[in-house]
Scaffold this active site. Structure first.
Site, PDB file in Angstrom:
ATOM      1  N   ARG A 103       0.734  -1.132   0.190  1.00  0.00           N
ATOM      2  CA  ARG A 103       0.000  -0.064   0.033  1.00  0.00           C
ATOM      3  C   ARG A 103       0.689   1.492  -0.128  1.00  0.00           C
ATOM      4  NH1 ARG A 103      -4.279   1.557   4.522  1.00  0.00           N
ATOM      5  NH2 ARG A 103      -2.236   1.633   5.902  1.00  0.00           N
ATOM      6  N   ASP A 203       0.021  -2.506  12.867  1.00  0.00           N
ATOM      7  CA  ASP A 203       0.460  -3.103  11.671  1.00  0.00           C
ATOM      8  C   ASP A 203       0.721  -4.366  11.543  1.00  0.00           C
ATOM      9  OD1 ASP A 203       2.711  -4.053   9.391  1.00  0.00           O
ATOM     10  OD2 ASP A 203       2.287  -1.726   8.878  1.00  0.00           O
ATOM     11  N   ASP A 206       4.558  -5.537  10.691  1.00  0.00           N
ATOM     12  CA  ASP A 206       5.482  -5.274  11.500  1.00  0.00           C
ATOM     13  C   ASP A 206       5.408  -6.168  12.954  1.00  0.00           C
ATOM     14  OD1 ASP A 206       6.432  -3.378  10.044  1.00  0.00           O
ATOM     15  OD2 ASP A 206       5.436  -1.575  10.919  1.00  0.00           O
TER      16      ASP A 206
END
Length: 213
Positions: A103, A203, A206
């Site tokens: 993205r 996220d 992550d």
């Protein structure tokens, strides 16, 4: 698009621990793996099978086996890789393809940077793995990509989804002509101004693998 929010105490429990910001990456990976296996059970209710006869130690029995061509599991890189093992645990004979999508954090639009898929997906059921259905751009592009290759039945498996993402996919795939189902562990409140799911879990990439510099 059909949307199925899995309702099971074990799914809710594991999702709650995933949300907790104190959960470290090794624990996050393990729980995500377990959660995907539970979601895969729900997602494969319509997997295609055909009858087969086997010999038990006592007599003949009629059962079923997965139909050919085999289902195709497609994790969206990189975060979707964290869901692959949990899916393969339930569908070990499925083939695996890969889509590299990212993205753009400025436009919030998805961009394709890599793919490893058969050129012809005619007659194939595809299971797309993407932890977070946020803006919906990545998943919508992935589904459209598979449909253009010939896939005729697509199920997306996500840990979390936002209403805005679901609405976008339904709009962009309105005339796609292929059955699409979303199976998710939770439908959250909204997106924030950065395009993150609220309350979400941060996220997913992550938290699965650490922050890549």
């Amino acid at each position: 698009m059909q949307v199925h929010v899995a309702d099971h105490p074990l799914i809710s429990h594991k999702l709650t621990v995933l949300r907790d910001k104190r959960t470290d990456s090794p624990t996050f990976r393990r729980l995500a793996d377990e959660l995907v296996t539970l979601l895969a059970y729900e997602a494969t209710r319509d997997v295609r099978v055909e009858p087969i006869e086997v010999e038990t130690p006592v007599a003949k029995a009629t059962g079923v086996k997965l139909s050919a061509p085999r289902p195709l599991v497609v994790p969206i890189l990189r975060a979707g890789l964290g869901m692959l093992e949990g899916m393969q645990r339930l569908l070990p004979t499925a083939e695996v393809g890969f889509l590299g999508m990212i993205r753009n954090e400025k436009t919030l639009e998805a961009e394709t940077y890599a793919e490893r898929l058969p050129d012809d997906l005619a007659g194939r059921q595809c299971y797309v793995l993407d932890p977070m259905l946020a803006t919906g751009g990545t998943l919508a592009m992935a589904i459209d990509f598979l449909v253009k290759r010939g896939a005729d039945h697509i199920t997306a498996i996500c840990l979390l989804a936002a209403p805005e993402g679901i609405a976008r996919i339904e709009k962009e795939l309105e005339n796609v002509g292929v059955p699409v189902t979303l199976v998710t562990a939770g439908l959250d409140e909204k997106l924030n101004e950065l395009g993150y799911i609220v309350p979400g879990l941060g996220d997913a990439g992550d938290r699965l693998y650490g922050v890549a510099g």
